[in-house]
Each structure stands twice: as C-alpha cells, then as structure tokens.
Design a protein around this motif. Structure first.
Motif, PDB file in Angstrom:
ATOM      1  N   ARG A  86       0.834  -1.199   0.000  1.00  9.70           N
ATOM      2  CA  ARG A  86       0.000   0.000   0.000  1.00  9.70           C
ATOM      3  C   ARG A  86       0.866   1.244   0.000  1.00  9.70           C
ATOM      4  NH1 ARG A  86      -1.269  -1.660   5.100  1.00  9.70           N
ATOM      5  NH2 ARG A  86      -1.244  -3.692   4.133  1.00  9.70           N
ATOM      6  N   THR A  87       0.276   2.329  -0.505  1.00  7.76           N
ATOM      7  CA  THR A  87       1.006   3.581  -0.579  1.00  7.76           C
ATOM      8  C   THR A  87       1.337   4.064   0.822  1.00  7.76           C
ATOM      9  OG1 THR A  87      -0.211   4.108  -2.568  1.00  7.76           O
ATOM     10  CG2 THR A  87       0.906   5.924  -1.479  1.00  7.76           C
ATOM     11  N   SER A  88       2.547   4.541   1.001  1.00  8.59           N
ATOM     12  CA  SER A  88       2.971   4.963   2.332  1.00  8.59           C
ATOM     13  C   SER A  88       2.299   6.264   2.738  1.00  8.59           C
ATOM     14  CB  SER A  88       4.489   5.139   2.362  1.00  8.59           C
ATOM     15  OG  SER A  88       4.873   6.113   1.424  1.00  8.59           O
ATOM     16  N   GLY A  89       2.361   6.557   4.045  1.00 10.18           N
ATOM     17  CA  GLY A  89       1.700   7.741   4.583  1.00 10.18           C
ATOM     18  C   GLY A  89       2.368   9.019   4.131  1.00 10.18           C
ATOM     19  N   TYR A  90       1.605  10.094   4.114  1.00  7.28           N
ATOM     20  CA  TYR A  90       2.190  11.385   3.789  1.00  7.28           C
ATOM     21  C   TYR A  90       1.370  12.446   4.473  1.00  7.28           C
ATOM     22  CZ  TYR A  90      -1.674  11.903   0.648  1.00  7.28           C
ATOM     23  OH  TYR A  90      -2.943  11.996   0.146  1.00  7.28           O
ATOM     24  N   ILE A  91       1.914  13.641   4.505  1.00  8.92           N
ATOM     25  CA  ILE A  91       1.291  14.727   5.229  1.00  8.92           C
ATOM     26  C   ILE A  91       1.375  15.997   4.403  1.00  8.92           C
ATOM     27  CG2 ILE A  91       1.411  16.125   7.329  1.00  8.92           C
ATOM     28  CD1 ILE A  91       2.831  13.706   8.609  1.00  8.92           C
TER      29      ILE A  91
ATOM     30  N   PRO B  47      -3.308   6.966   1.995  1.00  8.06           N
ATOM     31  CA  PRO B  47      -4.531   6.906   1.183  1.00  8.06           C
ATOM     32  C   PRO B  47      -5.438   5.705   1.450  1.00  8.06           C
ATOM     33  CG  PRO B  47      -2.748   7.727  -0.158  1.00  8.06           C
ATOM     34  CD  PRO B  47      -2.146   7.378   1.172  1.00  8.06           C
ATOM     35  N   HIS B  48      -4.885   4.491   1.551  1.00  9.86           N
ATOM     36  CA  HIS B  48      -5.732   3.315   1.755  1.00  9.86           C
ATOM     37  C   HIS B  48      -6.530   3.383   3.059  1.00  9.86           C
ATOM     38  CE1 HIS B  48      -3.102   1.160  -1.261  1.00  9.86           C
ATOM     39  NE2 HIS B  48      -4.300   0.782  -1.643  1.00  9.86           N
ATOM     40  N   TYR B  49      -6.032   4.135   4.035  1.00  9.05           N
ATOM     41  CA  TYR B  49      -6.652   4.189   5.363  1.00  9.05           C
ATOM     42  C   TYR B  49      -7.328   5.532   5.629  1.00  9.05           C
ATOM     43  CZ  TYR B  49      -3.871   0.008   6.129  1.00  9.05           C
ATOM     44  OH  TYR B  49      -3.338  -1.260   6.024  1.00  9.05           O
ATOM     45  N   MET B  50      -7.381   6.385   4.620  1.00  8.21           N
ATOM     46  CA  MET B  50      -7.838   7.757   4.807  1.00  8.21           C
ATOM     47  C   MET B  50      -9.336   7.889   4.588  1.00  8.21           C
ATOM     48  SD  MET B  50      -6.304  11.174   2.969  1.00  8.21           S
ATOM     49  CE  MET B  50      -4.605  10.632   3.161  1.00  8.21           C
ATOM     50  N   ALA B  51     -10.013   8.519   5.536  1.00  9.79           N
ATOM     51  CA  ALA B  51     -11.454   8.757   5.412  1.00  9.79           C
ATOM     52  C   ALA B  51     -11.725   9.736   4.274  1.00  9.79           C
ATOM     53  CB  ALA B  51     -12.012   9.303   6.720  1.00  9.79           C
ATOM     54  N   PRO B  52     -12.855   9.580   3.559  1.00  7.91           N
ATOM     55  CA  PRO B  52     -13.118  10.460   2.407  1.00  7.91           C
ATOM     56  C   PRO B  52     -13.154  11.932   2.759  1.00  7.91           C
ATOM     57  CG  PRO B  52     -15.028   9.074   2.937  1.00  7.91           C
ATOM     58  CD  PRO B  52     -13.885   8.543   3.714  1.00  7.91           C
ATOM     59  N   GLU B  53     -13.662  12.282   3.946  1.00 10.86           N
ATOM     60  CA  GLU B  53     -13.744  13.704   4.291  1.00 10.86           C
ATOM     61  C   GLU B  53     -12.357  14.322   4.465  1.00 10.86           C
ATOM     62  OE1 GLU B  53     -14.347  11.507   8.296  1.00 10.86           O
ATOM     63  OE2 GLU B  53     -14.859  11.225   6.177  1.00 10.86           O
TER      64      GLU B  53
ATOM     65  N   LEU C 197      -7.255  -5.146   1.852  1.00 10.97           N
ATOM     66  CA  LEU C 197      -7.827  -3.823   2.114  1.00 10.97           C
ATOM     67  C   LEU C 197      -9.195  -3.699   1.457  1.00 10.97           C
ATOM     68  CD1 LEU C 197      -4.507  -1.962   1.398  1.00 10.97           C
ATOM     69  CD2 LEU C 197      -5.648  -1.982   3.613  1.00 10.97           C
ATOM     70  N   PRO C 198     -10.112  -2.937   2.053  1.00 13.59           N
ATOM     71  CA  PRO C 198     -11.464  -2.832   1.485  1.00 13.59           C
ATOM     72  C   PRO C 198     -11.543  -2.018   0.199  1.00 13.59           C
ATOM     73  CG  PRO C 198     -11.259  -1.433   3.423  1.00 13.59           C
ATOM     74  CD  PRO C 198     -10.003  -2.236   3.347  1.00 13.59           C
ATOM     75  N   PHE C 199     -10.636  -1.048   0.026  1.00 13.34           N
ATOM     76  CA  PHE C 199     -10.677  -0.180  -1.155  1.00 13.34           C
ATOM     77  C   PHE C 199      -9.280  -0.065  -1.762  1.00 13.34           C
ATOM     78  CE2 PHE C 199     -13.739   1.543   2.010  1.00 13.34           C
ATOM     79  CZ  PHE C 199     -14.909   1.203   1.351  1.00 13.34           C
ATOM     80  N   GLY C 200      -9.185  -0.343  -3.063  1.00 18.71           N
ATOM     81  CA  GLY C 200      -7.930  -0.142  -3.785  1.00 18.71           C
ATOM     82  C   GLY C 200      -6.815  -1.073  -3.359  1.00 18.71           C
ATOM     83  N   GLU C 201      -7.145  -2.312  -3.041  1.00 23.97           N
ATOM     84  CA  GLU C 201      -6.142  -3.274  -2.567  1.00 23.97           C
ATOM     85  C   GLU C 201      -4.959  -3.403  -3.522  1.00 23.97           C
ATOM     86  OE1 GLU C 201      -4.113  -6.703  -0.993  1.00 23.97           O
ATOM     87  OE2 GLU C 201      -5.352  -5.156  -0.075  1.00 23.97           O
ATOM     88  N   ASN C 202      -5.221  -3.441  -4.819  1.00 14.58           N
ATOM     89  CA  ASN C 202      -4.139  -3.672  -5.783  1.00 14.58           C
ATOM     90  C   ASN C 202      -3.671  -2.379  -6.451  1.00 14.58           C
ATOM     91  OD1 ASN C 202      -6.501  -3.278  -7.135  1.00 14.58           O
ATOM     92  ND2 ASN C 202      -6.085  -4.736  -8.775  1.00 14.58           N
ATOM     93  N   LEU C 203      -3.972  -1.229  -5.819  1.00 16.07           N
ATOM     94  CA  LEU C 203      -3.610   0.058  -6.407  1.00 16.07           C
ATOM     95  C   LEU C 203      -2.521   0.731  -5.596  1.00 16.07           C
ATOM     96  CD1 LEU C 203      -7.183   1.430  -7.216  1.00 16.07           C
ATOM     97  CD2 LEU C 203      -5.577   0.325  -8.787  1.00 16.07           C
ATOM     98  N   ASP C 204      -1.723   1.534  -6.302  1.00 13.07           N
ATOM     99  CA  ASP C 204      -0.633   2.263  -5.666  1.00 13.07           C
ATOM    100  C   ASP C 204      -0.800   3.767  -5.829  1.00 13.07           C
ATOM    101  OD1 ASP C 204       1.825   2.526  -4.330  1.00 13.07           O
ATOM    102  OD2 ASP C 204       2.901   2.690  -6.220  1.00 13.07           O
ATOM    103  N   ASP C 205      -1.494   4.189  -6.889  1.00 16.19           N
ATOM    104  CA  ASP C 205      -1.657   5.609  -7.180  1.00 16.19           C
ATOM    105  C   ASP C 205      -2.722   6.210  -6.257  1.00 16.19           C
ATOM    106  OD1 ASP C 205      -3.395   7.724  -9.030  1.00 16.19           O
ATOM    107  OD2 ASP C 205      -1.222   7.958  -9.153  1.00 16.19           O
ATOM    108  N   PRO C 206      -2.396   7.269  -5.507  1.00 18.98           N
ATOM    109  CA  PRO C 206      -3.366   7.853  -4.572  1.00 18.98           C
ATOM    110  C   PRO C 206      -4.675   8.262  -5.236  1.00 18.98           C
ATOM    111  CG  PRO C 206      -1.191   8.772  -4.190  1.00 18.98           C
ATOM    112  CD  PRO C 206      -1.092   7.951  -5.438  1.00 18.98           C
ATOM    113  N   HIS C 207      -4.590   8.846  -6.424  1.00 17.58           N
ATOM    114  CA  HIS C 207      -5.792   9.280  -7.127  1.00 17.58           C
ATOM    115  C   HIS C 207      -6.745   8.116  -7.341  1.00 17.58           C
ATOM    116  CE1 HIS C 207      -7.493  11.864 -10.685  1.00 17.58           C
ATOM    117  NE2 HIS C 207      -8.398  11.502  -9.823  1.00 17.58           N
ATOM    118  N   GLU C 208      -6.205   6.989  -7.800  1.00 15.14           N
ATOM    119  CA  GLU C 208      -7.038   5.804  -8.052  1.00 15.14           C
ATOM    120  C   GLU C 208      -7.602   5.247  -6.749  1.00 15.14           C
ATOM    121  OE1 GLU C 208      -4.570   3.124 -10.213  1.00 15.14           O
ATOM    122  OE2 GLU C 208      -4.571   4.325 -12.051  1.00 15.14           O
ATOM    123  N   ILE C 209      -6.818   5.311  -5.676  1.00 14.91           N
ATOM    124  CA  ILE C 209      -7.295   4.839  -4.368  1.00 14.91           C
ATOM    125  C   ILE C 209      -8.462   5.701  -3.901  1.00 14.91           C
ATOM    126  CG2 ILE C 209      -6.684   4.490  -1.947  1.00 14.91           C
ATOM    127  CD1 ILE C 209      -3.773   4.032  -2.962  1.00 14.91           C
TER     128      ILE C 209
END
Length: 900
Positions: A12-17, A737-743, A771-783
C-alpha cells in the motif's frame, strides 16, 4: 449480497502529510527498527517486498517542494472576470472528475471563483513529470499533449481538465503536459483552493453550530451528539416562489434558514416572514407531523435540513427518550451533590425515576414534604419554589439528600407552565447502590483519584472497592514529617486534603496537593529507600495503603506493568548517562538511535533533530506540538516520551524503546486472523483511540505500519508526527490513502471520526486479509476514486459473521456522524466485542495471539560499551555525510524552544 474479491500481491502507498504551514515532519517507523534500511524481518512475501521497495524510494527534496518555481512559468496570468459560459465550462470539467464531483456545491463554487486565467504560447511546458504538483487546470481553448517518459500518451482539447490531484497533495506529477498550440486555461493552486475551502467550511461549521445551539430542542444534546447532528445536515436551495413545505402535508424534515427570506401562510393568508437563523418544522423530528403552514421562498433561499430518519440513524431509535435522558444528565451535572456519581450510577437512578406531567398551576411538591428524602428533576417547563422560578434541567432536593436535615418544605412548589418532572426517593437510590449516598460519594472520590494512575484506570469496580477497603486515613499537623528521605518505605499515600512539600536534601523540589499521590515505588520495590522527604504544609489528611495489602489486590501482571512505567518516568536521567548503540532509522528531519542507560542498562530510542532544519523550514510549531502531545501520553499501549534535551545543534526526544515487530509483519505471518485474534488487536486499538480522543488528540495515520507488537505480543502505537490536538475541525490532508477517510482528502473538514474510519479499514484487513478499497492500487488518485465509489465487498463465505460485518459497515460509513457518533466508548459496547476482557487487556494479562521471536540486545550493548563513544560523538559521525547547512539562514523566534 457479497462479492468475490481477489487478493493482490501489492502493498500500500505509504503515509504522507500536507500540513497547515506546507510542511510537517515525515517520521515513519523509527522508534524500533532493527536496521538502517527499514528491513521488515521474517518474511519473503511478495507483498512485503513491494511495500519495502516503495519505502526505499528516494524522497523528494523538501527544499525543492517548498521553493519550486510556479508551474506554467511562461504564461501570462490575470484575474479575468468569468462569464456564464466560463463558469459552466469549469463546472462541467469539475463534474467529470470523480474526486472533484464529490465536493459539495459551495466548495465547487469556491474552486471556480479562485481560478485565474492563463494565456500561454505553443510548445511551452505547463508542468513536468516527477515534479511536485501545485495547480489544477481547465483547458478553455487550444490543445495540450500528455507525455509519460517522453512518449506522447494523449492529446487534450478544450473542455478538458488535468492536474486535479494537485488540489489534494503535492505528490509528483505522473506526466508532462506541454502545449501544442497557443492555449487559454483556467488554473488554481492547491494552497489557494484549500485556504478558500477551509475558510468557507469553517465558517459554515461555526454558523451551523450556532444555529443548532440556538434551537431549544437541541439544547440538551451532548457535544458529540451536536457534532453528529452537524455532520448530517443537508444544504438545500430554493428560488423565488418555490414552495418548501405545504400546509396539511405530513413532513419529517426540520429546517434552519441560512440565507434569504421565506413566507409563512395559513389558508393562503401570510402570517409572517422568517429570515436567517430562524427555523421551522421541529415537531417533525419527534413524530409524523402535519404541516400547519405553507412555507414559500420570497427570494433565493438557502437552508440546512435534517430529517427524523437521519437523526435516528445518528442518535438511535427513541428520540424522545434521548431528549429526556440528556435533560436528566444536564441536570445532574449541574448538581454539586450528584455530579460525583459515576456514569453507571447515574444511569441506574435514571432507570428508576418515575416521570409525571403537570399542567400550569398544578401542585407538584406540597408544603410539609420532608426534606432530604426525595429527588426531583425538571426536564421541561418552569416551577415556582420558595426562592422564585426554577427552570428546566434543574434538581430539587439534591443538596438535602446529603445533609438529611429532618426539616419540611415550608411552601408549595407550583408548575408555572406545562411541566415534566422525574422523581425518585433517597431510599430507592441507596437500595439500588447498596450503600448510603455519603459512602458512595466518598468511594467515588477515591476511585477518581486512583484512576489517575493510568494502569489502574480499567480496573473493575470490585477491585477498586477491595483497594479502598484497606485504605486507612491519617491526619498530619503543620510541618509534621510524613516520610523521610533514605528511610525504608512500605506505604503508598494519597492526599485527601491539604498540601505537602517534597524535599530532597533539604531543598523543596515540588508540592503535592489534594488528590495527588506519592510513594508508589515503595509498594513495588523491595527494600526501597525513600528518595525524598515529604512534609505537611498546614493540616493534611492522607489515605494510606500498606505494601502487603496493595500487593494482595494488585496481581503480578499489573505490578510488572507499573514497574515498567516507573522506569519510563525517570525524568532525572541526564544526556551524559545515555550510551549510543546503533542507528535505528532516518526520517526527513529526525534520526533515531538505539541507546541505553549506562548504569541501569535500560534501553531507549533517542530521536535527534537538527536545529538548522527546523529553522530552515520554520517548523517550530510542529516540533513543539509533537513534544506537547507526547508529554501528555501515559498509556501502556502508546509509546512513551521520557524526556527532551537540546544543545547548540540539535533537539532530542528520549523515547521508550519498543523491542518488537510491526503489526504489518505480524499480519503477514498470521495471514487472515481468527475472529478472536482480530477482536484482540481491534480491542487494543479501541483502547488507544479512546485514550487519545478523551484528550482531544486525533491520531490521523492509523495503520499496521504505525503499530508495533512488543515482546509481550501487545500492540504499541508509535509515530505521533501526524497527531494533533483538535478543538473543532481540521482541514489538513494527512495520512495514508488506503486508510484515509473520504472527508480528509476531500478537504471538507473532519474530526475524530476520521480515526474510526482508519480503524474500520484495519478490522476489515484483520478479518479478510486485504484492504477494502484499492487493494491492488498504488496511485493515490485511483485509491481515492475507489473509496468514493464505495463498493464495500465482503467475501461470500464470511457473510455469516454478521456482527463483524455490521461493525465494519458502521465504521466505514461515508457519513462521519454514523461512525458510532464518533464516540469510542460506544465501540466497546458493540455486539462484536461482547465478552472481550477489557480489564485483562489494558493490564496485559490476556494472552496475545502472537509473541515475536526477538534476538537479545545484550551483545550489541556490550559492543557499545567497548566503543565507549559519547552520544554527541556517535551522532556527529552518523551525520557527517548529511548535505545540509549547519548554520541556519532564518533567524528563529526568540525563546520559542524554552520548553525543551
């Protein structure tokens, strides 16, 4: 119905701030790693390999991110006024992009309003692949080409948009965009857009909050209930002459006017007009209600509304009961005699109270009624008593319950309006609690003090009662010595009243006042000599518990945990006493080293931060915030800050060292968790979040990589670089991104509920191995797109796990208000957690599912002693290849780091 899902080998894509001031320290996984390359031991799994590779990618130079030239640098940019056609073009483009179309109408219009006009010639570069993104563009005329790795991939024409991900974060551009011919574009930068959205969202939030607080039926709501209500409000717009509600129709919507005027008519006759801040339809929230008037928009009108169904989803089925209970709680909290009761005790009283309704002028309490034998609470209406009018949400007779004065009321209590009163006798209260109110009040007072010791917080009431049963009370006179330095100690003290001086070698080092404690080491260590003298300052009363009694009640497991926490509270340790062992990891700002105390052999993690970097990027508030948050935390499943230091070159954080394995690796080793194992880890996370949220701290980057499994197999939350003390809402895009709430990534503002979304993702991952959303994705936009599509799939063969599925669906609700109302205590009551031994978990007595196999650190400690390097020498050697100026260009604010 569930759907089949394929497990991916990807990570999964790593965290960022993306912080408020355009920078915040990225400081991942550095408190406990065993090597400098961030190796994840114990697995050759392909998914783990992909994840490691992403973490090892070169990071973008932060100076370039901060000071890069603006995009489309050859363009002529102006604030051209937009025509209706321009606005339509931009809105059409916005609504073609899955993320932008999820912005509310206000945010979309802010985006349109802040777009500037760009004119740029042919064969010019708008932005380059690999550079951090800054702007979103809408092509008004002309053509541009998209090139990836110097190969043309697409040609965009008028009516196209590109670069939208830059509005969310500053990740590198995935393509180069160049003009083919002269072009006109509309463009807006992330900073401009986010600042504008933040202002309008914050204004809307405060305005809606003020509206809600002005409505009488919501006055009894708790802060969390109000926040849930605010998250469920829907904005509606009506044009002149449009009918909002019709007389005689059954309605279930309540409306508040935000802008404009409405006309209220009965039988086609106007009664009055209403404007901003006024409301109508409140009775519709309680039951099926026929509209008594027709409401029509006089001009353009903007309203916010909430329906009974939405309110029930947020708060529960019986709204009238909720209002009633809230009124009781407010009344009791105002009572000095009753507020000391525990939540459970108050609820017990509420359950036993009898409710009576009165009309105006009716007798409620007749003169001659004995005082001290009854409790009345007014939940609605006014009542006239001996001292004047008593308003709703008031207690009558509460003070007398403790005084028991054997007097009678000398006047009648008469209702002045329609009135609802709840009543219970003193005899019923004391029978239900198995003790007198004075005894219960005294016991609760001591329990509250004992709960200030974090490891005792989750003890059962029975254990607290046992502990209290062995307490004895002792009175001390002014200047009387309570304990003496260097004497053997075998007692633990709690100050019931008064103040004491703590003196070391005759010098006063601190004061201890009412409800504080001292001497805890004496009941834990054998042959413990008092480290200080304690002297009464005036008259003092103390509760005392002897060592033998204390250890009979506090079992070995709790004793071990107490000893560990005491070791981490050694604020007398000096920088010269720290022995460097090896480098654990490097972040953009901090390097973390494994260290040990030279004499005690206790291990610590020391984070070193160059002052020059803090000054260069002006991240003063960030480093102070991290320090202040960590100093507040004292929980045995959260990494502990021991002490901070500073010298001429660096700041230092001396941290608890977690010798273990991160949860990501444990999940790889265990594969899909059993139901019980998943409950164990989820329960630990709930306790962590509950502790943080009670202190108004939002974590914002909850994921397996930020959770260590210690040598006992228990989770430990690390890395507080993204955490924040939150009062109200935050608008910063922070997290993974994989763990980020939509809001969070939509920038609409968020609160503690964002952490609960991340928890829901982790529980899903525990149970289903993906993961529930975007399991096989790496691009944040797609996630982000997958999260917004919201196709929450549960494997068919696991659909029978109804309780876990229900919990995940609640936590992963796109409406933050429906995630348990944002209240972590509600999580513990969910049926999925039924039977989980919370007390045994918080005291680490429950056997963990997985105990990491760890090598001893004794040989590394021995080698470090042989080297005999000072901490400064070791750090200087490690930093010698760092390419960063030692002398800061920017002058720091005077005295900003006095707290270190």
């Amino acid at each position: 119905m569930g759907c089949s899902c394929v497990k991916s080998d990807m990570g999964r894509t790593s965290g960022y701030i993306v912080p408020e001031n355009q920078f915040l320290e990225i400081n991942k996984k550095i408190f406990s790693k065993e090597s400098t390359d961030f190796h994840y031991p114990g697995t050759n799994d392909k998914r783990s390999t992909a994840f490691k590779q992403r973490h090892q990618k070169p990071i973008i130079d932060l100076r370039r991110m901060l000071y890069a030239n603006s995009e489309a640098s050859s363009a002529i940019v102006n604030d051209k006024e937009k025509t209706k056609e321009d606005i339509k073009l931009i809105l059409d483009v916005i609504n073609k992009h899955s993320i932008l179309q999820n912005l509310d109408e206000d945010s979309q219009m802010v985006l349109v309003k802040n777009m500037r006009f760009y004119e740029i010639g042919p064969r010019e570069c708008i932005f380059e692949q690999g550079q951090p993104g800054f702007c979103f563009y809408v092509l008004s005329s002309g053509r541009v080409e998209l090139r990836v790795d110097n190969e043309r991939k697409d040609i965009l024409k008028s009516g196209s948009g590109f670069g939208e991900l830059a509005l969310l974060d500053d990740r590198p551009r995935s393509a180069t965009v160049r003009t083919i011919e002269s072009c006109c574009l509309w463009g807006v930068s992330r900073e401009t857009f986010k600042d504008a959205v933040k202002k309008i969202m914050a204004l809307n939030y405060e305005e809606n909050k003020n509206f809600i607080e002005s409505v009488p039926i919501f006055k009894t709501f708790t802060n969390s209930q109000k926040d849930a209500l605010l998250s469920s409000l829907v904005t509606q717009r009506f044009s002149i002459g449009e009918r909002i509600v019709k007389q005689g129709d059954t309605g279930d919507l309540f409306y508040i006017i935000k802008d404009g005027l409405v006309s209220c008519t009965e039988n086609d006759r106007e009664i009055r007009q209403m404007g901003k801040g006024e409301y109508f339809g409140e009775l519709a929230l309680l039951n099926d209600f026929k509209r008594t008037a027709t409401i029509t928009a006089v001009g353009d009108v903007k309203l916010v509304s909430i329906g009974r169904k939405a309110l029930i989803e947020v708060l529960g089925n019986n709204l009238e009961q909720i209002w009633y209970r809230n009124a009781l709680r407010i009344s009791v909290e105002k009572s000095s005699a009753l507020k000391i009761l525990s939540i459970d005790q108050k609820e017990l009283i509420f359950n036993l109270m009898k409710v009576t309704s009165y009309k105006a002028g009716e007798l409620v309490i007749p003169r001659g009624t004995p005082k001290g034998r009854n409790l009345w609470i007014t939940t609605k209406g006014l009542i006239r008593g001996p001292l004047g009018t008593i308003e709703a949400y008031s207690c009558i007779g509460d003070e007398e319950l403790l005084a028991d004065p054997y007097e009678n009321y000398s006047v009648d209590f008469i209702s002045e309006s329609d009135l609802i009163v709840a009543h219970i006798t003193k005899e019923e209260i004391e029978k239900s609690m198995e003790g007198t109110l004075i005894e219960i009040q005294a016991m609760n007072e001591i329990i509250e003090i004992l709960k200030s010791v974090q490891l005792l917080k989750e003890l059962s009431i029975e254990r607290f009662k046992l502990l209290i049963s062995v307490l004895r009370e002792v009175h001390y006179t002014d200047n009387q010595i309570i304990v003496e330095q260097n004497s053997l100690g075998d007692s633990f003290f709690i100050v019931k009243s008064g103040k004491v001086h703590v003196q070391k070698d005759g010098v006063n080092i601190r004061n201890i006042t009412k409800h504080d404690y001292f001497g805890e080491r004496s009941v834990l260590f054998n042959d413990f000599k008092r480290s200080a003298t304690v002297v009464a300052n005036g008259e003092v009363d103390c509760w005392i518990v002897e060592k033998k009694d204390f250890l009979n009640i506090i079992d070995e497991g709790i004793k071990v945990q107490l000893l560990k926490r005491i070791e981490l509270q050694d604020d007398m340790i000096t920088f010269d006493e720290i022995l460097p062992i090896k480098t654990l990891g490097r972040g953009n700002f901090g390097t973390v080293y494994l260290t040990a105390h030279k004499r005690k052999k206790a291990f610590y993690a020391l984070k070193s931060v160059l002052k020059a970097k803090v000054y260069e990027y002006e991240t003063y508030q960030n480093i102070l915030l991290e320090r202040n948050i960590l100093l507040q935390l004292d929980h045995n499943m959260i990494v502990k800050l021991v002490k901070t230091f500073k010298d001429d070159s660096r700041f230092y954080f001396l941290m608890e060292y977690v010798h273990g394995q991160d949860l990501f690796d444990v999940l790889l080793a265990l594969n899909i968790l059993s139901e019980n194992d998943a409950k164990f880890y989820a329960g630990c996370l709930v306790l962590m979040l509950q502790y943080l949220h009670e202190r108004d701290i939002i974590y914002r980057d909850l994921k397996p990589e930020n959770v260590m499994i210690d040598e006992e197999g228990y989770p430990k939350l690390i890395d507080f670089g993204a955490a924040k003390v939150l009062h109200g809402r935050s608008y910063t895009t922070v997290g993974t991104p994989h763990y980020m709430a939509p809001e969070v990534f939509l920038g609409a503002g968020y609160s503690m509920q964002a952490d609960l979304w991340s928890l829901g993702v982790m529980i899903y991952e525990f149970l289903y191995g993906k993961l529930p959303f975007g399991e096989n994705l790496d691009d944040p936009h797609e996630i982000y797109e997958k999260i917004l599509e919201y196709r929450l799939c549960f494997p068919r063969d696991l659909d029978s796990a109804a309780y876990s599925k229900n919990l995940i669906q609640q936590l992963l609700n796109k409406n933050p208000a429906l995630r348990m109302g944002g209240v972590t205590s509600k999580l513990k009551e969910h049926k999925w957690f039924l039977g989980l031994p919370w007390e045994r978990i918080i005291t680490k007595q429950q056997r963990a599912p997985h105990i990491p196999k760890l090598r001893s650190l004794s040989s590394e400690l021995a080698n470090a002693k042989k080297r005999n390097k000072t901490m400064q020498e070791f750090i200087a050697f490690e930093e010698q290849n760092e390419n960063f100026p030692r002398s800061p260009e920017n002058e720091p604010p005077g005295g900003w780091d006095m707290e270190f």
